[in-house]
Design an enzyme around this catalytic site. Structure first.
Site, PDB file in Angstrom:
ATOM      1  CB  CYS A 274      -0.943   0.014   1.197  1.00 34.38           C
ATOM      2  SG  CYS A 274      -2.053  -1.387   1.224  1.00 34.38           S
TER       3      CYS A 274
ATOM      4  CG  HIS B 290      -3.091   3.521   2.621  1.00 30.46           C
ATOM      5  ND1 HIS B 290      -3.670   3.291   1.396  1.00 30.46           N
ATOM      6  CD2 HIS B 290      -3.061   2.323   3.264  1.00 30.46           C
ATOM      7  CE1 HIS B 290      -3.986   2.015   1.306  1.00 30.46           C
ATOM      8  NE2 HIS B 290      -3.638   1.406   2.432  1.00 30.46           N
TER       9      HIS B 290
ATOM     10  CG  ASN C  74      -6.708  -0.479   1.616  1.00 32.91           C
ATOM     11  OD1 ASN C  74      -6.037  -0.046   0.684  1.00 32.91           O
ATOM     12  ND2 ASN C  74      -6.164  -1.020   2.698  1.00 32.91           N
TER      13      ASN C  74
HETATM   14  O1  UT7 Z   1      -3.455  -1.149   3.782  1.00 33.16           O
HETATM   15  C1  UT7 Z   1      -3.261  -1.811   4.993  1.00 33.16           C
HETATM   16  C2  UT7 Z   1      -4.241  -2.939   5.021  1.00 33.16           C
HETATM   17  N1  UT7 Z   1      -4.726  -3.185   6.329  1.00 33.16           N
HETATM   18  C3  UT7 Z   1      -5.969  -2.871   6.733  1.00 33.16           C
HETATM   19  O2  UT7 Z   1      -6.748  -2.279   6.046  1.00 33.16           O
HETATM   20  C4  UT7 Z   1      -6.400  -3.388   8.100  1.00 33.16           C
HETATM   21  C5  UT7 Z   1      -6.291  -2.495   9.249  1.00 33.16           C
HETATM   22  N2  UT7 Z   1      -7.136  -3.053  10.304  1.00 33.16           N
HETATM   23  C6  UT7 Z   1      -8.460  -2.772  10.364  1.00 33.16           C
HETATM   24  O3  UT7 Z   1      -8.937  -1.979   9.575  1.00 33.16           O
HETATM   25  C7  UT7 Z   1      -9.285  -3.424  11.439  1.00 33.16           C
HETATM   26  O4  UT7 Z   1      -8.453  -4.127  12.338  1.00 33.16           O
HETATM   27  C8  UT7 Z   1     -10.352  -4.389  10.844  1.00 33.16           C
HETATM   28  C9  UT7 Z   1     -11.429  -3.596  10.124  1.00 33.16           C
HETATM   29  C10 UT7 Z   1      -9.697  -5.383   9.891  1.00 33.16           C
HETATM   30  C11 UT7 Z   1     -11.017  -5.182  11.965  1.00 33.16           C
HETATM   31  O5  UT7 Z   1     -11.605  -4.275  12.907  1.00 33.16           O
HETATM   32  P1  UT7 Z   1     -11.376  -4.500  14.471  1.00 33.16           P
HETATM   33  O6  UT7 Z   1     -12.186  -3.505  15.175  1.00 33.16           O
HETATM   34  O7  UT7 Z   1      -9.886  -4.509  14.691  1.00 33.16           O
HETATM   35  O8  UT7 Z   1     -12.028  -5.926  14.691  1.00 33.16           O
HETATM   36  P2  UT7 Z   1     -11.342  -7.234  15.266  1.00 33.16           P
HETATM   37  O9  UT7 Z   1     -10.364  -7.805  14.309  1.00 33.16           O
HETATM   38  O10 UT7 Z   1     -10.911  -6.953  16.662  1.00 33.16           O
HETATM   39  O11 UT7 Z   1     -12.609  -8.213  15.294  1.00 33.16           O
HETATM   40  C12 UT7 Z   1     -13.715  -7.969  16.169  1.00 33.16           C
HETATM   41  C13 UT7 Z   1     -14.825  -8.947  15.820  1.00 33.16           C
HETATM   42  C14 UT7 Z   1     -14.338 -10.392  15.651  1.00 33.16           C
HETATM   43  O12 UT7 Z   1     -15.322 -11.240  16.195  1.00 33.16           O
HETATM   44  P3  UT7 Z   1     -15.126 -11.863  17.674  1.00 33.16           P
HETATM   45  O13 UT7 Z   1     -13.835 -12.622  17.628  1.00 33.16           O
HETATM   46  O14 UT7 Z   1     -15.084 -10.689  18.598  1.00 33.16           O
HETATM   47  O15 UT7 Z   1     -16.351 -12.711  17.824  1.00 33.16           O
HETATM   48  C15 UT7 Z   1     -14.285 -10.575  14.162  1.00 33.16           C
HETATM   49  O16 UT7 Z   1     -14.473 -11.921  13.773  1.00 33.16           O
HETATM   50  O17 UT7 Z   1     -15.410  -8.589  14.571  1.00 33.16           O
HETATM   51  C16 UT7 Z   1     -15.469  -9.756  13.729  1.00 33.16           C
HETATM   52  N3  UT7 Z   1     -15.399  -9.325  12.339  1.00 33.16           N
HETATM   53  C17 UT7 Z   1     -16.491  -9.054  11.594  1.00 33.16           C
HETATM   54  N4  UT7 Z   1     -17.805  -9.099  11.902  1.00 33.16           N
HETATM   55  C18 UT7 Z   1     -18.682  -8.761  10.929  1.00 33.16           C
HETATM   56  C19 UT7 Z   1     -14.294  -9.126  11.585  1.00 33.16           C
HETATM   57  N5  UT7 Z   1     -14.653  -8.728  10.355  1.00 33.16           N
HETATM   58  C20 UT7 Z   1     -16.015  -8.682  10.333  1.00 33.16           C
HETATM   59  C21 UT7 Z   1     -16.975  -8.362   9.358  1.00 33.16           C
HETATM   60  N6  UT7 Z   1     -18.281  -8.394   9.701  1.00 33.16           N
HETATM   61  N7  UT7 Z   1     -16.636  -7.970   8.108  1.00 33.16           N
END
Ligand code: UT7
Length: 333
Positions: free
Chosen positions: A116, A260, A290
């Site tokens: 990225c 970004h 993204n």
């Molecule tokens: O260019 C660089 C590329 N990188 C990125 O774009 C990623 C940067 N990171 C992020 O944007 C965030 O960490 C995410 C959007 C990927 C995830 O958000 P978060 O607030 O960090 O969520 P998390 O990973 O802590 O997950 C929380 C919960 C999980 O469920 P449990 O374990 O609490 O039951 C995930 O399984 O949210 C769940 N989850 C979803 N639920 C519904 C993860 N993705 C989704 C989804 N829909 N799409």
């Protein structure tokens, strides 16, 4: 003979696939929701390529538009650098496909992969050739079709990414204070596992004589979202502090920040820690998701076309991503 020139942006262009996938369009089997995606990322929709639409074809359209806005012809281009992690093929490079599509004469054309962060790497590399007087006009493209490498059954990644391309033309600056003022490029390969895209695996070296083919196993993009989130917030803060310090600028000297386009919560978390007005932020991730190496040039082009940015404005560009890699740049448009 003095060979050091300033480097200026001469034009911008972008291209997004027509097809837009809204959060509500994901199938129920993905077990996600518009509400989750919007509140956790800020993304509402992303553009996804149609059949036959590739990162090179999107890059070609963006390159044509950048040349048009710079009022230049393909014959004026001395080099093409394309930042991408989703080149149409391993060989030839997207840059060569774009060169052929534009009908440029034989010039250097190559791809560059810094995930990225790729566009800022490509822009900085290209600027060195202008700075030394080796080239006059260089097309720098960021082009991606992330839809080809995300796993549409993995809700933690597939909702985040989109396709698109952006391009700029750079050239030698007049002595009017406009152009590139500062850049920094970084990488830390020790944290490579946080974002990984194996793609189609090349056969292992030991099997070369016995197994004369590429395996058809395909590994999709995988990411440790939480760790990348923390890295991204820290990086935005550090790059803004570093750029202001090294350029001896204060927040009021910056007209626009183009980070970004990754996640609204990442940007909000960083700005909560910074003494910086958020109305100087250019954010379009709600419409595009993204787009990796394409995100900054797409946002820059939108800023120019909509009047968010104008010639004479000082912009701060901030990128981060797989590698890990990160980079910053300060330009007066
Ligand atoms: O260019 C660089 C590329 N990188 C990125 O774009 C990623 C940067 N990171 C992020 O944007 C965030 O960490 C995410 C959007 C990927 C995830 O958000 P978060 O607030 O960090 O969520 P998390 O990973 O802590 O997950 C929380 C919960 C999980 O469920 P449990 O374990 O609490 O039951 C995930 O399984 O949210 C769940 N989850 C979803 N639920 C519904 C993860 N993705 C989704 C989804 N829909 N799409």
């Amino acid at each position: 003979m003095s060979t050091s020139h300033g480097v200026i942006l001469l034009g911008t262009g972008s291209s997004l696939p027509e097809r837009s996938v809204r959060n509500g369009d994901f199938p129920a089997s993905l077990d996600t929701s518009d509400e989750w995606i919007r509140t956790r990322t800020g993304i509402r929709e992303r553009h996804i390529s149609a059949a036959g639409e590739t990162s090179a074809s999107l890059g070609l359209v963006a390159a044509r538009r950048a040349l048009e806005s710079a009022q230049l012809d393909p014959a004026d281009v001395d080099m093409i650098v394309c930042a991408t992690v989703t080149s149409d093929m391993m060989v030839p490079a997207n840059a060569c496909v774009i060169q052929a599509g534009l009908g440029c004469r034989p010039i250097p054309a190559f791809d560059l992969n810094a995930a990225c962060t790729g566009f800022l790497y490509a822009l900085t590399v290209a600027a060195q050739f202008v700075r030394t007087g080796t080239c006059r006009r260089i097309l720098v493209v960021g082009a991606e079709t992330l839809s080809r490498v995300v796993d549409f059954s993995d809700r933690t990644t597939c909702v985040l990414f989109g396709d698109g391309a952006g391009a700029v033309v750079i050239g030698p600056a007049e002595a009017d204070g406009r152009g590139e003022h500062w850049f920094r490029l970084y990488a830390d390969g020790r944290r490579a596992d946080l974002i990984r895209l194996n793609g189609t695996r090349l056969r292992p070296p030991a099997s070369c004589p016995a197994e004369p083919r590429i395996t058809d196993e395909f590994d999709f993009l995988r990411m440790n979202g939480r760790e990348v989130f923390k890295f991204a917030v820290r990086t935005i803060i550090e790059l803004i502090d570093e750029s202001l310090l090294e350029c001896k600028l204060s927040p009021s000297d910056i007209d626009l920040i183009i980070p970004h386009q990754v996640n609204q919560r990442i940007i909000d978390a960083a700005f909560a820690d910074l003494n910086f007005p958020t109305d100087k932020l250019m954010v379009n991730l709600e419409r595009n998701g993204n787009t990796s190496a394409a995100s900054i040039p797409i946002a820059l082009d939108e800023a120019m076309r909509t009047g968010r940015a104008a010639p004479g404005d000082r912009v701060l560009l901030i990128a981060f991503g797989g590698g890990l890699t990160w980079a910053g740049g300060v330009w007066t448009l």
